[in-house]
Design a protein around this motif. Structure first.
Motif, PDB file in Angstrom:
ATOM      1  N   LEU A   1       0.826  -1.211   0.000  1.00 15.87           N
ATOM      2  CA  LEU A   1       0.000   0.000   0.000  1.00 15.87           C
ATOM      3  C   LEU A   1       0.855   1.252   0.000  1.00 15.87           C
ATOM      4  O   LEU A   1       0.533   2.243  -0.665  1.00 15.87           O
TER       5      LEU A   1
ATOM      6  N   GLU B   1       2.153   1.832  -3.496  1.00 18.91           N
ATOM      7  CA  GLU B   1       1.116   2.388  -4.365  1.00 18.91           C
ATOM      8  C   GLU B   1       0.874   3.868  -4.076  1.00 18.91           C
ATOM      9  O   GLU B   1       0.721   4.674  -5.004  1.00 18.91           O
TER      10      GLU B   1
ATOM     11  N   GLN C   1      -1.673  -1.417  -8.472  1.00 24.12           N
ATOM     12  CA  GLN C   1      -1.747  -1.743  -7.059  1.00 24.12           C
ATOM     13  C   GLN C   1      -0.402  -2.140  -6.505  1.00 24.12           C
ATOM     14  O   GLN C   1      -0.307  -2.645  -5.411  1.00 24.12           O
TER      15      GLN C   1
ATOM     16  N   LEU D   1      -7.502   2.987  -2.087  1.00 23.64           N
ATOM     17  CA  LEU D   1      -6.402   2.746  -1.149  1.00 23.64           C
ATOM     18  C   LEU D   1      -6.874   2.935   0.289  1.00 23.64           C
ATOM     19  O   LEU D   1      -6.450   2.215   1.190  1.00 23.64           O
TER      20      LEU D   1
ATOM     21  N   GLN E   1      -6.672   0.250   3.163  1.00 22.80           N
ATOM     22  CA  GLN E   1      -5.952   0.561   4.394  1.00 22.80           C
ATOM     23  C   GLN E   1      -6.823   0.274   5.613  1.00 22.80           C
ATOM     24  O   GLN E   1      -6.347  -0.242   6.631  1.00 22.80           O
TER      25      GLN E   1
END
Length: 862
Positions: free
Chosen positions: A636, A639, A661, A702, A706
């Motif tokens: 993450l 990204e 991603q 995202l 998250q």
């Protein structure tokens, strides 16, 4: 011999003129305070009485008597002052100052040498003495006066007078002193200044201030209903009058010229002060509306019977209290079976209505939450009415609503039958014999309906007791005792033995399946789903403990698990999440089918703790889960970093923005970031796989991913071992910091602040690494406690058998091994360094394509 009769002042004393003057002033103040305190006490007492207006509320004779007494007291105090006061002299001040110094140097400086004046030695000694005394005198400081007069005033009369004067300053008026002149012979007319005063005090619950009517000009005046009007008239009786039409008083009304008027505003009208300086106000009353309350929706019921009823209440000044009234709606009751007899008289259910603890009560919405499962009216038609009360004791009620009083649902047939017989017994105690017969019939073959003999014995005892009391008559206490026994037995049958985790899990599955078939509410299904999760976790925990005990009995060898199918905790978690998602979407048929699949798998598969690795301990399972979380968080972060780059690089290549991603975030998407545009072959295949997996696991923004990662971390924290140890507590604290950093990163992503999100994600990864490091230390400590030591020969033999990377070879001489690359306290630091080195090399485009592909596969794996 010294002689002190010289009248002139020596030169050494000239520096003492200011300390001497201040000492003299202190003595003057001291004498004045001792002489004038009676006179000041009399003056303060008289002023206090005049400022408070006592002369206007007592008879004229009392005023004259007090005046005569005050005059005599003043004359006596004045005579006392003349007799006591003495003006201090300079010699007295000099003596007091000299007494404050050691050795009385001032007196020594004023002395002359009496003998030995012709002797040089004596003169030298005298001069040295004078010099030493002059040095002491130069250090003189003014002596403060003693203003204490307690020994002259043992009853503290001065403080009484001073307190009365201060109270008069706060609550009285200096203008009232002039009204005493009207009482003297020849005093004509009214005193100058205000000769009347008025206040309008609103009710306290309104929160409005008191209005001083002298500051309000003539004209309209708005006052809340119930306001207290206070009027005070000063001066000649009859010169001023008060008239009003706002109180609605009749009969016993004081004269208009009276000195005091007090009344309450009850209606629109007029208030008038007649005479010099009078005023008139047209009063418009602000009414106090009655409070309002309404039921917003039908009550909802949880699986365990807890009722939630939403309501709204309002009032112009705030609701003070409320209550809920529940009455049996007998016409809507289906009068069959045990409900055929007339019900026994029972009072209405009256429960306080919840009020907001903090905040404004003028308008609010709340939920009334209560559990009436044990009440005789549970699951029967009732009418519910809400009522609220304001500070003015005005009460309002909501419209009665017809509902079925929620109660606990019993899925076990025997428990449901017992609860129905309990209801019939509480409906009318004449049903006792019938209820006993039905319970005997239900329990005719106990081996088929009871799981425990104790439950059967409890029911038999209740049946005998019911039959015996039905013959002799049942009083209220016996009826309630029987109902309590039946309720406890039904709960025991419904919930089963809490120690039997497998039965509890199966019961939870059956309850959830039945609730879905019967169309239960969303809240009830959600609660049953949570119950299934808890039961499954308890079952897995006990299963893991049993496996650990078996391993200890087998000398540390894990039982053979190859013959049975295996299912991990993550697989179970994903299946239950899928079931709950289907139920939330209203796809009950699919959810029921998925639940059946879960039941079949739980019956036919051997469920093991861990992430799919044979023989993993809870610590190893937690470590692997945290490693996976760390990898996902790194993906993450990658990204977010690439999205930040693309914000400043609008001409990004294909694959750098749409659908990207990252390496670790989407498990295959976005390979073109590292492979350029030639991402064919393995990269394309990974992209396709990543698309499929991303739709299932990593879909959404995202920020959503998250949030999902933070929820997964919270779940892992609940299953983490090492509780109560310093290392385990340190690991949990580090994961708490990681969770908070993930939450901040999620907020930043939702706000479009990618830079802030990256910073918080970095903090989350660092906290995760610290938590893994602390968890590793906890696992090592647990291992040391479990195995206090190994023989040195065995340790040397193992050391010799290790490969160059520090790993022990596999069984039967094989080269493969499941052991980590490193052992020791610095494992995670070294692993982080290796991971950073792999990333650095994968970013070097000049390396061969084969090596880059290998590095990419390593990053995707770890």
């Amino acid at each position: 011999m010294a002689n002190s009769s010289r009248p002139d002042t020596p030169a050494g004393l000239r520096a003492l003129r200011w300390p001497l003057r201040l000492t003299w002033a202190g003595m003057l103040a001291e004498n004045l305070s001792r002489a004038l305190w009676p006179l000041l006490a009399v003056v303060f007492a008289v002023l206090a009485m005049l400022m408070l207006g006592l002369q206007d509320i007592v008879m004229i004779e009392v005023v004259w008597s007090v005046a005569v007494v005050s005059t005599l007291a003043g004359l006596g105090a004045l005579v006392y002052a003349f007799r006591q006061f003495r003006l201090p002299t300079r010699a007295q001040a000099l003596a007091r100052l000299d007494a404050s110094l050691p050795g009385r140097p001032i007196q020594a400086l004023m002395d002359d040498q009496a003998i030995g004046q012709g002797d040089a030695a004596s003169a030298a000694v005298w001069a040295a003495h004078q010099k030493r005394m002059a040095a002491r005198a130069a250090q003189a400081r003014a002596v403060p006066g003693d203003l204490r007069v307690a020994r002259f005033d043992p009853f503290a009369l001065r403080y009484v007078a001073l307190l009365a004067f201060v109270m008069a300053l706060l609550f009285g008026s200096i203008w009232r002193v002039g009204s005493v002149t009207e009482m003297t012979p020849g005093g004509g007319g009214l005193a100058t200044g205000p000769v009347w005063e008025g206040w309008a005090e609103s009710p306290r619950y309104t929160g409005l201030p008191t209005i001083y009517l002298n500051d309000i000009p003539e004209g309209p005046l708005k006052l809340p209903v119930g306001s207290l009007i206070t009027m005070r008239l000063y001066g000649e009786v009859g010169a001023l009058t008060v008239s009003e039409t706002v109180s609605g008083r009749k009969g016993d009304v004081p004269p208009a010229s009276g000195a005091a008027h007090d009344f309450t505003v009850a209606q629109n009208g007029r208030i008038s002060v007649g005479g010099p300086g009078g005023r008139t106000w047209q009063v418009a009353v602000v009414p106090d509306d009655a409070p309002q309350v309404q039921i917003l929706d039908d009550p909802t019921s949880a699986a365990l019977g807890e009722m939630t009823l939403p309501f709204a209440a309002s009032d112009d000044y705030g609701v003070e209290a409320g209550e809920v009234r529940i009455a049996l709606d007998l016409p809507r009751v289906d009068r069959i079976y045990g409900l055929t007899p007339a019900p026994e008289d029972r009072p209405e259910i009256i429960v306080p209505l919840p009020m907001p603890i903090a905040g404004d009560r003028a308008a609010f919405e709340e939920n009334f939450v209560e559990d009436f499962s044990e009440h005789p009216w549970a699951n029967l038609p009732v009418t519910i009415t809400l009522s609220v009360l304001d500070a003015a004791e005005q009460q309002s009620q909501s419209d009665p609503r017809e509902i079925t009083l929620p109660g606990r649902r019993f899925f076990d047939p025997l428990a449901a039958a017992i609860i129905e017989m309990r209801r019939d017994l509480l409906w009318n105690r004449t049903n006792a014999e019938r209820s006993a017969q039905i319970l005997r019939a239900v329990s005719y073959q106990p081996q088929e309906v009871f799981r425990k003999e104790t439950q059967y014995l409890q029911l038999r005892h209740a049946i005998r007791k019911m039959e015996t009391l039905a013959h002799y008559g049942i009083n209220d206490e016996q009826q309630q005792a029987l109902a309590d026994d039946l309720w406890d037995l039904a709960i025991d049958l419904e919930e089963g033995d809490l120690a039997d985790a497998l039965d509890r899990m199966r019961q939870a599955q059956e309850r959830l399946e039945q609730a879905m078939r019967e169309g239960a509410s969303e809240a009830e299904i959600a609660e049953l789903m949570n119950e299934l999760r808890r039961a499954t976790e308890d079952y897995l925990k006990q299963l893991g403990q049993q496996a650990q005990r078996e391993a200890e009995q087998n000398g540390g060898q894990q039982p053979d698990q190859q013959d049975g199918m295996q299912m991990t905790q993550d697989d179970l978690q994903k299946m239950m999440d899928r079931i709950q998602e289907l139920m939330e979407q209203g796809r009950m048929a699919e959810a029921e089918e998925a639940l059946k699949e879960l039941q079949e798998m739980m019956e036919n598969m051997r469920v093991t703790q861990g992430q799919g690795q044979n023989g993993q301990s809870p610590g190893e399972q937690a470590m692997e889960g945290l490693s996976e979380t760390l990898r996902d968080q790194q993906g993450l972060s990658d990204e977010a970093f690439r999205d930040l780059q693309e914000q400043f690089n609008p001409n990004a290549q294909a694959g750098e923005s749409q659908g990207n991603q990252g390496r670790n975030g989407g498990q295959g998407r976005g390979q073109e970031h590292s492979q350029g545009q030639g991402g064919e072959g393995e990269g394309s295949e990974g992209a396709q796989n990543g698309d499929q997996q991303g739709d299932q696991q990593g879909g959404g923004s995202l920020a959503d991913r998250q949030q999902a990662l933070r929820d997964e971390l919270s779940r892992q924290q609940g299953n983490m071992p090492g509780a109560g140890t310093p290392e385990g507590d340190a690991a949990r604290e580090a994961l708490d910091r990681a969770g908070r950093a993930m939450e901040r990163a999620e907020e930043a992503l939702r706000d479009g602040d990618n830079a802030g999100a990256i910073d918080n994600q970095a903090q989350a990864m660092e906290a995760l690494r610290e938590g893994m490091r602390a968890l590793g230390e906890a696992m090592a400590q647990e291992e040391r406690e479990r195995q206090p030591g190994q023989g040195t020969a065995q340790g040397d033999q193992r050391a010799e058998a290790r490969d160059p990377l520090g790993r022990t070879p596999g069984a039967n001489g094989g080269t493969g091994t499941d052991e980590g690359l490193l052992q020791g306290e610095d494992v995670y630091r070294r692993a982080r360094e290796l991971l950073d080195e792999i990333r650095r090399r994968s970013a070097q485009g000049e390396r061969p394509q084969v090596e880059l592909d290998y590095l990419e596969r390593l990053l995707d794996r770890f």
